[in-house]
Each structure stands twice: as structure tokens, then as C-alpha cells.
Write a protein that holds these residues in place. Structure first.
Motif, short mmCIF file in Angstrom:
data_model
loop_
_atom_site.label_atom_id
_atom_site.label_comp_id
_atom_site.label_asym_id
_atom_site.label_seq_id
_atom_site.Cartn_x
_atom_site.Cartn_y
_atom_site.Cartn_z
N VAL A 1 52.65 8.85 165.20
CA VAL A 1 51.78 7.71 164.87
C VAL A 1 52.30 6.99 163.63
N LYS A 2 52.74 7.75 162.64
CA LYS A 2 53.30 7.16 161.42
C LYS A 2 54.55 6.35 161.73
N GLN B 1 47.38 2.68 152.21
CA GLN B 1 46.31 3.63 151.89
C GLN B 1 46.47 4.91 152.70
N ALA B 2 46.82 4.75 153.98
CA ALA B 2 47.04 5.93 154.81
C ALA B 2 48.18 6.78 154.26
N MET B 3 49.25 6.12 153.86
CA MET B 3 50.37 6.86 153.29
C MET B 3 49.97 7.57 151.99
N GLY C 1 49.90 11.68 151.13
CA GLY C 1 50.81 12.15 150.10
C GLY C 1 52.22 11.59 150.21
N GLU C 2 52.39 10.54 151.02
CA GLU C 2 53.71 9.91 151.21
C GLU C 2 53.90 8.84 150.13
N THR C 3 54.08 9.27 148.89
CA THR C 3 54.02 8.34 147.77
C THR C 3 55.19 7.36 147.73
N ASP C 4 56.36 7.76 148.21
CA ASP C 4 57.49 6.82 148.23
C ASP C 4 57.18 5.63 149.12
#
Length: 314
Positions: free
Chosen positions: A10-11, A29-31, A35-38
Motif C-alpha cells: 500500500v505504501k 502524516q501516514a509516513m 516512523g518513516e521519518t526520511d
């Protein structure tokens, strides 16, 4: 499909999609919640690149929007805190200044949804108030939630109408749009989480708003866990994203002890139903579809809310 595999697919599909301002914001926001900070920082950078002269972040051709661009505000604030780059702080301040001092509003100071009509839409619950709260203006965030509710809440149905025309003093669309009520529930959740401890009275009031919209919507949950596009109209198409949005709100609310476990079965049925809608490419099928949102299809917001739901599901 394995849950982790579904999230990754989905990502991947979401990152392949074209996105308008609010779609960029909810994607970031979903990222952030995954925790997908990059990814958050990269998306915030592009939202800043596309900031217009008014201060609205992530603008493409959706130039009529007032509140939509503010969905990028929280990711931009995160990027500033994570990197220390003053570019992000300046961009967030410009977005905030627009909302506080320049955006068109009703005579009572409630944000319009578009620049060309004096209309208040239920979508705005999610777009602007969470950013206002995160940016240090929680009182204004609560004011906007209260104002949206005063114009759009249908007491007899215990749900929100879609669009109010403040000039005509009448509804443009009185339908209880499922995704619209999802925007309201999810937006209220994000504001509650951002309120300082000193605003306990306001927090309790907003928790009450959340409980009432959940109760109103859950009446219309189908046996398959999903909802119709217009919640109380069984002739409207069966839609996926409402379930994801309400599940996101419920899982959050249970985790925060705002509501009890009696909502859990409904949320888990929503989640299970949404997971069956993920196809081999990672597209969440049957959501209120871009670009017109008038029929079932696929959309960045539908992808993003699958990820938001999964980030808090248990």
C-alpha cells in the motif's frame, strides 16, 4: 496477504500516486505515524517548494482550497524539529499566518473551505485544526472544531452534513458523507492528542464530540464491516475509506482510554474488510475515488488511511 506485506504494498502504491495539497499532507502524516521519518522530511521539502505566495503549502492546481494545504503543516513542523533547517520553520509560520490572519472566514471566525465560496465543509475538521494545535494555537484549533460542528452537525441524525453555505444560510450538500464523517472523527482525534494538559475541559468536550459521531456512524456499519458512501443511503455505493478512517479514530481512542473496548469489534471488522480490498499492486480498491470522489475507485487518501489505520491497529 500478510499485514506487513500489505502495508509495504500500500505504501509503495501511495508513493507512486500524484497528489494534491491535502493528499501530500495526509501521505506525509501516514509516513510520520509509521516512523518513516526520511519520507516525511522529503515530502515536507516538496510541500515547501510548492508553497504559494499566500502561504499555502503543497499547492498544485487546487488553488481554491483554504484549509487543505494545512494538512502539510504537521509534517513541515516535524521536518523543522528533526533537521533544524529554518526553511521549514519559515514555511510553517507562513501557513499559520494565512490561517490566522488572511484566510476567508465566517463572521464568527470559522474557516471557509474554499476561496471562491463562503462555504464550510466537513473535510476541514482534519485539514486545519490539527496543525493549529501542533503549531501552538490549541485554543484556535478547538474554536474551529466547535465552529464546524455548530454549522454541520445534524442532531436528528447524529452525524455531520457535508457542506454549509454561510452566505445562503443553507446546506449545499446535507448528505451524511461517510468520508466526511471520517475526516471529522480523525481530525478530532488528532486535535485531542495535541492539546496541552491545561485544556482538560476542552479535551473532554472533544472526546464527547468523537463519541457522538462514532455512535451515529456505527448504526450504519454493514455486515461486511464497510459503509455506504452516504451513510444512511443504501443506494449509494459501498465505500472502503470510511471504515479505515473510523477504525483509525477508534483504535486511537481506545489506546488513549477515551472510549472503552465496546467499540473494538466494530473497528476490527472495519480493518478486516479494508484489508480484503488491497489488490496485488497494493491499491486499496473501493475507496471514494480520485479525482472526483463521486464513485468507488482508488485515491491517495484511501491509501494513506489504510496506513494510518494499520499504524495504530491492535
Amino acid at each position: 496477504m500478510d499485514p506487513n506485506q500489505a502495508v509495504n504494498k500500500v505504501k509503495q502504491a501511495l508513493l507512486s500516486m500524484q497528489r494534491f495539497s491535502w493528499e501530500q499532507g495526509v501521505t506525509a502524516q501516514a509516513m510520520l505515524e509509521l516512523g518513516e521519518t526520511d519520507y516525511v522530511i522529503l515530502m515536507a521539502k516538496d510541500a515547501v517548494v510548492r508553497q504559494d505566495e499566500l502561504g499555502r503549502l503543497g499547492m498544485l492546481s487546487d488553488s481554491n482550497g483554504v484549509t487543505d494545504a494545512a494538512a502539510n503543516g504537521e509534517p513541515v513542523l516535524f521536518a523543522w524539529k528533526a533537521t533544524g533547517d529554518p526553511l521549514f520553520k519559515l514555511a510553517a509560520d507562513k501557513m499559520l499566518d494565512y490561517l490566522l490572519h488572511h484566510a476567508p472566514k465566517t463572521e464568527h471566525g470559522i474557516l471557509n473551505h474554499t476561496v471562491d465560496h463562503r462555504q464550510v465543509w466537513v473535510d476541514s475538521f482534519y485539514m486545519a485544526p490539527p496543525f493549529l494545535a501542533a503549531a501552538g494555537h490549541p485554543e484556535e484549533a478547538v474554536k474551529q472544531i466547535d465552529g464546524f460542528r455548530s454549522l454541520l452537525w445534524l442532531t436528528d441524525k447524529q452525524m455531520y452534513a457535508h457542506m454549509w453555505d454561510d452566505e445562503k444560510q443553507a446546506y449545499v450538500r446535507e448528505d451524511c458523507w461517510g468520508v466526511g464523517n471520517g475526516w471529522a472523527a480523525a481530525g478530532i482525534v488528532r486535535v485531542i492528542k495535541a492539546l496541552p494538559d491545561s485544556m482538560e475541559l476542552e479535551r473532554n468536550r472533544l472526546i464527547g464530540y468523537l463519541k457522538e459521531v462514532l455512535a451515529g456512524c456505527l448504526i450504519y456499519q454493514r455486515k461486511d464491516g464497510l459503509f455506504h458512501d452516504v451513510l444512511d443511503n443504501t443506494e449509494s455505493f459501498v465505500e472502503t475509506n470510511t471504515a479505515q478512517m473510523l477504525a483509525y479514530a477508534i483504535f486511537n481512542a481506545i489506546n488513549e482510554n477515551w472510549i472503552d473496548d465496546s467499540y473494538l469489534d466494530a473497528a476490527r471488522r472495519m480493518r478486516a474488510a479494508a484489508n480484503t480490498k488491497v489488490d496485488e499492486y497494493g491499491l486499496v480498491q473501493g475507496v471514494c475515488g480520485a479525482p472526483t470522489f463521486s464513485k468507488a475507485g482508488t485515491a491517495p487518501e484511501g491509501q494513506a488511511f489504510f496506513l494510518l489505520m494499520e499504524s495504530v491497529a491492535f
